[in-house]
Design a protein around this motif. Structure first.
Motif, mmCIF file in Angstrom:
data_model
loop_
_atom_site.group_PDB
_atom_site.id
_atom_site.type_symbol
_atom_site.label_atom_id
_atom_site.label_comp_id
_atom_site.label_asym_id
_atom_site.label_seq_id
_atom_site.Cartn_x
_atom_site.Cartn_y
_atom_site.Cartn_z
ATOM 1 N N ILE A 66 0.860 -1.187 0.000
ATOM 2 C CA ILE A 66 0.000 0.000 0.000
ATOM 3 C C ILE A 66 0.896 1.237 0.000
ATOM 4 O O ILE A 66 1.630 1.492 0.966
ATOM 5 C CB ILE A 66 -0.954 -0.005 1.217
ATOM 6 C CG1 ILE A 66 -1.861 -1.247 1.133
ATOM 7 C CG2 ILE A 66 -1.768 1.281 1.263
ATOM 8 C CD1 ILE A 66 -2.855 -1.381 2.267
ATOM 9 N N ARG A 68 1.648 5.159 0.085
ATOM 10 C CA ARG A 68 1.001 6.371 0.603
ATOM 11 C C ARG A 68 0.941 7.434 -0.479
ATOM 12 O O ARG A 68 1.887 7.586 -1.260
ATOM 13 C CB ARG A 68 1.768 6.901 1.816
ATOM 14 C CG ARG A 68 1.129 6.381 3.097
ATOM 15 C CD ARG A 68 2.033 6.552 4.268
ATOM 16 N NE ARG A 68 2.871 5.359 4.395
ATOM 17 C CZ ARG A 68 4.085 5.370 4.892
ATOM 18 N NH1 ARG A 68 4.635 6.491 5.290
ATOM 19 N NH2 ARG A 68 4.770 4.254 5.002
ATOM 20 N N TYR A 93 -1.832 -1.133 -4.036
ATOM 21 C CA TYR A 93 -2.870 -0.101 -3.955
ATOM 22 C C TYR A 93 -2.229 1.237 -3.609
ATOM 23 O O TYR A 93 -1.177 1.283 -2.947
ATOM 24 C CB TYR A 93 -3.882 -0.422 -2.846
ATOM 25 C CG TYR A 93 -4.797 -1.588 -3.132
ATOM 26 C CD1 TYR A 93 -5.720 -1.535 -4.167
ATOM 27 C CD2 TYR A 93 -4.749 -2.723 -2.333
ATOM 28 C CE1 TYR A 93 -6.573 -2.609 -4.409
ATOM 29 C CE2 TYR A 93 -5.599 -3.796 -2.567
ATOM 30 C CZ TYR A 93 -6.501 -3.729 -3.603
ATOM 31 O OH TYR A 93 -7.340 -4.778 -3.848
ATOM 32 N N ASP A 95 -2.975 4.583 -1.387
ATOM 33 C CA ASP A 95 -3.805 4.947 -0.233
ATOM 34 C C ASP A 95 -4.103 6.448 -0.265
ATOM 35 O O ASP A 95 -3.191 7.270 -0.132
ATOM 36 C CB ASP A 95 -3.017 4.588 1.046
ATOM 37 C CG ASP A 95 -3.858 4.757 2.303
ATOM 38 O OD1 ASP A 95 -4.959 5.319 2.214
ATOM 39 O OD2 ASP A 95 -3.384 4.323 3.367
ATOM 40 N N VAL A 98 -7.020 7.645 5.395
ATOM 41 C CA VAL A 98 -7.872 6.855 6.293
ATOM 42 C C VAL A 98 -9.007 7.763 6.777
ATOM 43 O O VAL A 98 -8.750 8.870 7.220
ATOM 44 C CB VAL A 98 -7.040 6.352 7.488
ATOM 45 C CG1 VAL A 98 -7.906 5.604 8.484
ATOM 46 C CG2 VAL A 98 -5.910 5.461 7.005
ATOM 47 N N ARG A 105 -9.168 2.658 4.863
ATOM 48 C CA ARG A 105 -8.288 3.281 3.874
ATOM 49 C C ARG A 105 -9.060 3.419 2.567
ATOM 50 O O ARG A 105 -9.735 2.473 2.140
ATOM 51 C CB ARG A 105 -7.071 2.396 3.603
ATOM 52 C CG ARG A 105 -6.142 2.195 4.776
ATOM 53 C CD ARG A 105 -5.093 1.179 4.349
ATOM 54 N NE ARG A 105 -4.294 0.665 5.450
ATOM 55 C CZ ARG A 105 -3.061 1.072 5.733
ATOM 56 N NH1 ARG A 105 -2.499 2.016 5.031
ATOM 57 N NH2 ARG A 105 -2.379 0.509 6.713
ATOM 58 N N ASP A 106 -8.917 4.575 1.908
ATOM 59 C CA ASP A 106 -9.495 4.781 0.580
ATOM 60 C C ASP A 106 -8.440 4.306 -0.431
ATOM 61 O O ASP A 106 -7.469 5.015 -0.699
ATOM 62 C CB ASP A 106 -9.813 6.280 0.429
ATOM 63 C CG ASP A 106 -10.321 6.618 -0.960
ATOM 64 O OD1 ASP A 106 -10.597 5.681 -1.739
ATOM 65 O OD2 ASP A 106 -10.427 7.824 -1.257
ATOM 66 N N LEU A 107 -8.615 3.085 -0.950
ATOM 67 C CA LEU A 107 -7.564 2.450 -1.750
ATOM 68 C C LEU A 107 -7.897 2.444 -3.241
ATOM 69 O O LEU A 107 -8.985 2.020 -3.645
ATOM 70 C CB LEU A 107 -7.353 1.008 -1.280
ATOM 71 C CG LEU A 107 -6.851 0.828 0.154
ATOM 72 C CD1 LEU A 107 -6.761 -0.642 0.528
ATOM 73 C CD2 LEU A 107 -5.499 1.514 0.357
ATOM 74 N N LYS A 132 -9.642 -3.371 2.598
ATOM 75 C CA LYS A 132 -10.602 -2.308 2.255
ATOM 76 C C LYS A 132 -11.718 -2.213 3.290
ATOM 77 O O LYS A 132 -12.415 -1.214 3.365
ATOM 78 C CB LYS A 132 -11.227 -2.571 0.877
ATOM 79 C CG LYS A 132 -10.284 -2.276 -0.276
ATOM 80 C CD LYS A 132 -11.023 -2.367 -1.602
ATOM 81 C CE LYS A 132 -10.096 -2.016 -2.743
ATOM 82 N NZ LYS A 132 -10.684 -2.300 -4.055
ATOM 83 N N TYR A 135 -9.385 -1.802 9.323
ATOM 84 C CA TYR A 135 -8.098 -1.112 9.444
ATOM 85 C C TYR A 135 -7.034 -2.029 10.040
ATOM 86 O O TYR A 135 -7.280 -2.768 10.985
ATOM 87 C CB TYR A 135 -8.241 0.119 10.350
ATOM 88 C CG TYR A 135 -6.926 0.843 10.504
ATOM 89 C CD1 TYR A 135 -6.558 1.823 9.602
ATOM 90 C CD2 TYR A 135 -6.038 0.499 11.512
ATOM 91 C CE1 TYR A 135 -5.338 2.464 9.701
ATOM 92 C CE2 TYR A 135 -4.810 1.131 11.622
ATOM 93 C CZ TYR A 135 -4.469 2.113 10.714
ATOM 94 O OH TYR A 135 -3.255 2.726 10.822
ATOM 95 N N SER A 137 -2.468 -1.720 10.659
ATOM 96 C CA SER A 137 -1.171 -1.109 10.343
ATOM 97 C C SER A 137 -0.050 -2.057 10.740
ATOM 98 O O SER A 137 0.048 -2.441 11.910
ATOM 99 C CB SER A 137 -0.994 0.204 11.089
ATOM 100 O OG SER A 137 0.362 0.610 10.958
#
Ligand code: SAM
Length: 300
Positions: A66, A68, A93, A95, A98, A105-107, A132, A135, A137
């Motif tokens: 993912i 950023r 994806y 990102d 959030v 996350r808006d992926l 999707k 959450y 991390s």
């Protein structure tokens, strides 16, 4: 930095390694040194290449990378770097951030196979998730291990914002404890229940889809409360105090700047919680960090 007569002599292309007796520093070829314990640097100690100038630009969750969101237009270079060097990555994806109560996350799909389900492995456990829908991390892996190592056998633990169970499962895999895990996102609790099974855990788990701040009012007798919803500023000290045994512990996480963290520490202290520990988990922005704080309930 290792230096001789003020000159840097470390070869940063190689890692510093150690065995039981020695630490081995890779020196730049040709460095003159009056020491008999010099040996050739093995090629296997060469550092893996990283995308120049973009270190830390992406997270790896299972076989998903993912990236950023960035303003410098280098996203495509990072995609190529990941696709060419990290062989187990199946999906990439982007990102866009959030958002919302579920911290989703808006992926945006960039590369590979657009399937957001994966199994992430860390600290000897497996965490199934849909990136999707819940959450997670990977940057808290060390933190989860630290907490797990501090938990005592037979503790009763409340994980107030459990997500897919990253803290709960790490602790339950290592200690015989009872856990009440709460999350308002049904997909997070679905993943947590699956992870309990996948990891063959025996301890007692009560997983509930609910608003933690309402549910905590019905909870008593906890040895420890884990609060990892680090962008939320909401705290109900009376509810936390009532849910904890005397001398019970709170593991509290917050993303904030230095002043914000100092204010939070004072607020807990004023409410009868003694600070035990404070450590930076990771940087977040130029001025703020994710900080782990630990408190003990001391007042009657
Ligand atoms: N602790 C987990 C981890 O480290 O993987 C998840 C952390 S995530 C930042 C915060 C979680 O809190 C999300 O899963 C979100 O759905 C949940 N959450 C947010 N507000 C909540 C509330 N009022 N009650 C219960 N869960 C909540």
């Amino acid at each position: 930095m290792a230096s001789i007569s003020g000159k840097n002599v470390l070869d940063n292309n190689y890692r510093i390694v150690h065995d039981e007796d020695y630490v081995y520093f890779p020196l730049i070829e040709g460095t003159e040194i009056n020491d008999e314990t010099v040996s050739m640097v093995p090629e296997e100690n060469r550092r893996k290449p990283s995308p120049k100038g973009h270190s830390g630009a992406f997270d790896v969750i299972g076989d998903i990378a993912i990236i950023r969101e960035r303003k410098d237009g280098n996203t495509q270079k990072i995609v190529e770097f990941i696709a060419n060097t990290i062989k187990h990555i199946r999906t990439i994806y982007l990102d866009h951030g959030v958002t919302g109560e579920f911290r989703l996350r808006d992926l945006e799909f960039l590369h590979g196979d657009d399937n957001p389900e994966t199994i992430h492995r860390e600290n000897g456990i497996s965490l199934w998730m849909n990136v999707k829908k819940a959450y997670f991390s990977p940057r808290l892996a060390t933190e989860r291990m630290i907490i797990s190592s501090r938990v005592k056998e037979n503790e009763k633990i409340l994980d107030m914002f459990s997500g897919v169970g990253s803290f709960t499962i790490t602790i339950m895999k290592n200690r015989n404890v009872d856990v009440v895990a709460l999350d308002i996102n049904p997909e997070a609790i679905k993943a947590l229940e699956k992870n309990y099974i996948i990891n063959k855990i025996n301890g007692k788990l009560s997983a509930r889809i609910c608003d933690s701040w309402s549910e905590i009012k019905n909870i008593r007798g906890m040895d420890r409360i884990i609060m990892n919803n680090p962008t939320s500023r909401k705290i109900d000290f009376d509810s936390i105090r009532n849910a904890l045994k005397k001398n019970g512990l709170v593991n509290f996480y917050e993303i904030n700047d230095v002043e914000g963290i100092a204010e939070r520490m004072s607020a807990f202290t004023n409410e009868g919680f003694m600070p035990i520990d404070k450590r930076i988990v990771h940087g977040y922005s130029k001025t703020s960090s994710m900080v782990a704080m630990e408190f003990r309930r001391v007042e009657e």
